[in-house]
Enzyme design. Sequence first.
Site, PDB file in Angstrom:
ATOM      1  N   PHE A   1     -11.523  -5.113  -5.540  1.00 34.15           N
ATOM      2  CA  PHE A   1     -11.470  -6.193  -4.402  1.00 34.15           C
ATOM      3  C   PHE A   1     -11.004  -5.572  -2.929  1.00 34.15           C
ATOM      4  O   PHE A   1      -9.964  -5.773  -2.348  1.00 34.15           O
ATOM      5  CB  PHE A   1     -10.447  -7.292  -4.655  1.00 34.15           C
ATOM      6  CG  PHE A   1     -10.819  -7.901  -5.930  1.00 34.15           C
ATOM      7  CD1 PHE A   1     -11.915  -9.101  -5.884  1.00 34.15           C
ATOM      8  CD2 PHE A   1     -10.216  -7.840  -6.977  1.00 34.15           C
ATOM      9  CE1 PHE A   1     -12.097  -9.733  -6.956  1.00 34.15           C
ATOM     10  CE2 PHE A   1     -10.472  -8.682  -8.319  1.00 34.15           C
ATOM     11  CZ  PHE A   1     -11.462  -9.599  -8.278  1.00 34.15           C
TER      12      PHE A   1
ATOM     13  N   ARG B   1       0.978  -1.154   0.001  1.00 36.17           N
ATOM     14  CA  ARG B   1      -0.058   0.010  -0.116  1.00 36.17           C
ATOM     15  C   ARG B   1       0.854   1.206  -0.214  1.00 36.17           C
ATOM     16  O   ARG B   1       0.865   2.112  -0.605  1.00 36.17           O
ATOM     17  CB  ARG B   1      -0.917   0.018   1.194  1.00 36.17           C
ATOM     18  CG  ARG B   1      -1.919  -1.140   1.197  1.00 36.17           C
ATOM     19  CD  ARG B   1      -2.810  -0.925   2.582  1.00 36.17           C
ATOM     20  NE  ARG B   1      -3.717  -2.119   2.515  1.00 36.17           N
ATOM     21  CZ  ARG B   1      -3.795  -2.772   3.659  1.00 36.17           C
ATOM     22  NH1 ARG B   1      -3.185  -2.747   4.650  1.00 36.17           N
ATOM     23  NH2 ARG B   1      -4.542  -3.894   3.637  1.00 36.17           N
TER      24      ARG B   1
ATOM     25  N   ALA C   1     -20.753  -1.535  -4.589  1.00 33.70           N
ATOM     26  CA  ALA C   1     -20.874  -2.758  -4.282  1.00 33.70           C
ATOM     27  C   ALA C   1     -21.198  -3.642  -5.446  1.00 33.70           C
ATOM     28  O   ALA C   1     -22.591  -3.539  -6.089  1.00 33.70           O
ATOM     29  CB  ALA C   1     -21.918  -3.125  -3.208  1.00 33.70           C
TER      30      ALA C   1
ATOM     31  N   ASP D   1     -16.115  -3.902  -4.360  1.00 33.44           N
ATOM     32  CA  ASP D   1     -16.063  -5.235  -3.852  1.00 33.44           C
ATOM     33  C   ASP D   1     -17.446  -5.815  -3.967  1.00 33.44           C
ATOM     34  O   ASP D   1     -18.609  -5.062  -4.056  1.00 33.44           O
ATOM     35  CB  ASP D   1     -15.662  -5.177  -2.103  1.00 33.44           C
ATOM     36  CG  ASP D   1     -15.287  -6.232  -1.681  1.00 33.44           C
ATOM     37  OD1 ASP D   1     -14.065  -6.410  -1.405  1.00 33.44           O
ATOM     38  OD2 ASP D   1     -16.079  -7.172  -1.483  1.00 33.44           O
ATOM     39  N   SER D   2     -17.637  -6.921  -3.863  1.00 29.71           N
ATOM     40  CA  SER D   2     -18.807  -7.644  -4.105  1.00 29.71           C
ATOM     41  C   SER D   2     -19.576  -7.471  -2.779  1.00 29.71           C
ATOM     42  O   SER D   2     -21.048  -7.746  -2.700  1.00 29.71           O
ATOM     43  CB  SER D   2     -18.832  -8.879  -4.736  1.00 29.71           C
ATOM     44  OG  SER D   2     -17.971  -9.956  -3.953  1.00 29.71           O
TER      45      SER D   2
ATOM     46  N   ASP E   1      -6.580  -7.299  -6.148  1.00 32.49           N
ATOM     47  CA  ASP E   1      -6.148  -7.858  -5.064  1.00 32.49           C
ATOM     48  C   ASP E   1      -7.385  -8.995  -4.812  1.00 32.49           C
ATOM     49  O   ASP E   1      -7.968  -8.716  -3.449  1.00 32.49           O
ATOM     50  CB  ASP E   1      -5.808  -7.118  -3.842  1.00 32.49           C
ATOM     51  CG  ASP E   1      -5.234  -7.821  -2.764  1.00 32.49           C
ATOM     52  OD1 ASP E   1      -4.901  -9.084  -2.877  1.00 32.49           O
ATOM     53  OD2 ASP E   1      -5.347  -7.270  -1.630  1.00 32.49           O
TER      54      ASP E   1
ATOM     55  N   CYS F   1      -2.840 -14.306  -3.537  1.00 32.45           N
ATOM     56  CA  CYS F   1      -2.573 -14.556  -2.077  1.00 32.45           C
ATOM     57  C   CYS F   1      -2.740 -16.209  -1.928  1.00 32.45           C
ATOM     58  O   CYS F   1      -2.882 -16.717  -0.973  1.00 32.45           O
ATOM     59  CB  CYS F   1      -3.364 -13.947  -1.174  1.00 32.45           C
ATOM     60  SG  CYS F   1      -5.129 -13.985  -1.497  1.00 32.45           S
TER      61      CYS F   1
HETATM   62  N1  SAH Z   1      -7.264  -5.453  -0.796  1.00 32.00           N
HETATM   63  C1  SAH Z   1      -7.784  -5.706   0.381  1.00 32.00           C
HETATM   64  C2  SAH Z   1      -8.162  -7.318   0.541  1.00 32.00           C
HETATM   65  C3  SAH Z   1      -8.788  -8.161  -0.438  1.00 32.00           C
HETATM   66  S1  SAH Z   1      -9.638  -9.607   0.303  1.00 32.00           S
HETATM   67  C4  SAH Z   1      -7.101  -5.010   1.299  1.00 32.00           C
HETATM   68  O1  SAH Z   1      -6.228  -4.365   1.063  1.00 32.00           O
HETATM   69  O2  SAH Z   1      -7.408  -5.109   2.511  1.00 32.00           O
HETATM   70  C5  SAH Z   1     -10.662  -9.918  -1.111  1.00 32.00           C
HETATM   71  C6  SAH Z   1     -11.806  -9.044  -1.228  1.00 32.00           C
HETATM   72  O3  SAH Z   1     -12.437  -9.830  -2.510  1.00 32.00           O
HETATM   73  C7  SAH Z   1     -12.851  -9.448  -0.384  1.00 32.00           C
HETATM   74  O4  SAH Z   1     -13.343  -8.340   0.397  1.00 32.00           O
HETATM   75  C8  SAH Z   1     -14.169 -10.199  -0.997  1.00 32.00           C
HETATM   76  O5  SAH Z   1     -15.252  -9.637  -0.468  1.00 32.00           O
HETATM   77  C9  SAH Z   1     -14.007  -9.546  -2.344  1.00 32.00           C
HETATM   78  N2  SAH Z   1     -14.554 -10.410  -3.406  1.00 32.00           N
HETATM   79  C10 SAH Z   1     -14.627 -11.669  -3.654  1.00 32.00           C
HETATM   80  N3  SAH Z   1     -15.145 -12.066  -4.975  1.00 32.00           N
HETATM   81  C11 SAH Z   1     -15.443 -10.912  -5.429  1.00 32.00           C
HETATM   82  C12 SAH Z   1     -15.874 -10.558  -6.809  1.00 32.00           C
HETATM   83  N4  SAH Z   1     -16.394 -11.743  -7.260  1.00 32.00           N
HETATM   84  N5  SAH Z   1     -16.260  -9.534  -7.135  1.00 32.00           N
HETATM   85  C13 SAH Z   1     -15.573  -8.604  -6.166  1.00 32.00           C
HETATM   86  N6  SAH Z   1     -15.302  -8.603  -4.973  1.00 32.00           N
HETATM   87  C14 SAH Z   1     -14.994  -9.875  -4.659  1.00 32.00           C
END
Ligand code: SAH
Length: 394
Positions: A229, A213, A278, A251-252, A298, A338
Amino acid sequence: MTEHKVFLKPKKEESLLRFHPWVFSGAIQSVEGKPEEGDVVEVYGANGRFLGVGHYQIGSIAVRILSFQPTSIDTAFWEKRIQTAYELRQALRLVNTANNNTYRLVHGEGDNLPGLVIDIYARTAVMQAHSVGMHYTRHHIAEALKNVLGDSLQNIYYKSETTLPYKANLDSEDGYLLGKDADNIAMENGLKFYVDWQKGQKTGFFVDQRENRSLLEHYAKGRSVLNMFCYTGGFSFYAMRGGAKLVHSVDSSAKAISLTNKNVQLNFPDDPRHEAFAEDAFKYLEQMGHNYNLIILDPPAFAKHKNVLRNALQGYRKLNAVAFEKIQPGGILFTFSCSQVVSKENFRLAVFSAAAQAGRNVRILHQLTQPADHPINIYHPEGEYLKGLVLYVE
Ligand code: SAH
């Protein structure tokens, strides 16, 4: 010491002699003393040589080694291991500095404590057990934690409902082992964020992206940023501090979006540069225009097991291909995986295929990994899980 003893088959002691901390069930010749899952057992080679002492489990990993020396696993043991972990974080200058009170104190095998994770958020420790042995010992560990951290620690929240082996059939109830006056605001590199350890994913915040970050902040000036994400919005508020022109967080999960908005508000109240949506990632990426010149991808782990590796790599290729197609010329892409089972090489290959598919000229600026408070035990390479690439897209 324990009456439970595990004896290995001939020639199966090799990996333990090289300090790899797992005993696979197939390596076991016989077991003495009827240990139950979570018990402490001693492990011996076929020739009767002592190899280690650890937690017994039912499953393909049968023992997770806590010590390669004959040692009692008591409060003094936990205290010593946690003290060692704490000293490392102090050396890393992560502990209660003017700018930072958030860090991972214990990272499982990386801190010679297989099956245990502890994250620190200001005055609260969030503790997560990934093995039944750690679950049974949670009160001893909490005691040791209190002794090592002293008054700087006021709350210990135990959160293992989703991380304990499903078959163990424990009625693990998440809750406070110490204190309960939740002060949920923590700080990372001078930025504030709200942590919901009770309902949030993992321990409430993704501590492992701290340095990545920071790097993003360095590139953000004047850019239009998409944080895909976003979860609690970590990359978004760094981008804003870095002087981004606009930041869109996606984010979803509606819960994640509300946490992101809350965190942006904490740091940049009523800043019109930020908006959060969302939506599903693929849907958003397909429908968005060519509006961004800094994109973060991510995603959650696409592969949790080796047998779905192929699909996961396809997933990374597809996701990155859309980003390559849409990012503006001169754009910068921060892309991560990850998934522990996806190697650095495989991830890079998936991103390479995506770039080729989009037909863009792409250069690698940085190769990223997990930070030093998520250390990798050199004898346990499986501990390396976070991979990232920063790419310049012409
Ligand atoms: N970048 C974040 C961590 C990401 S964790 C940080 O720095 O803290 C992964 C995230 O992806 C989760 O919040 C989850 O809700 C989201 N996610 C999972 N599937 C998804 C999709 N199909 N579309 C959008 N977001 C999604």
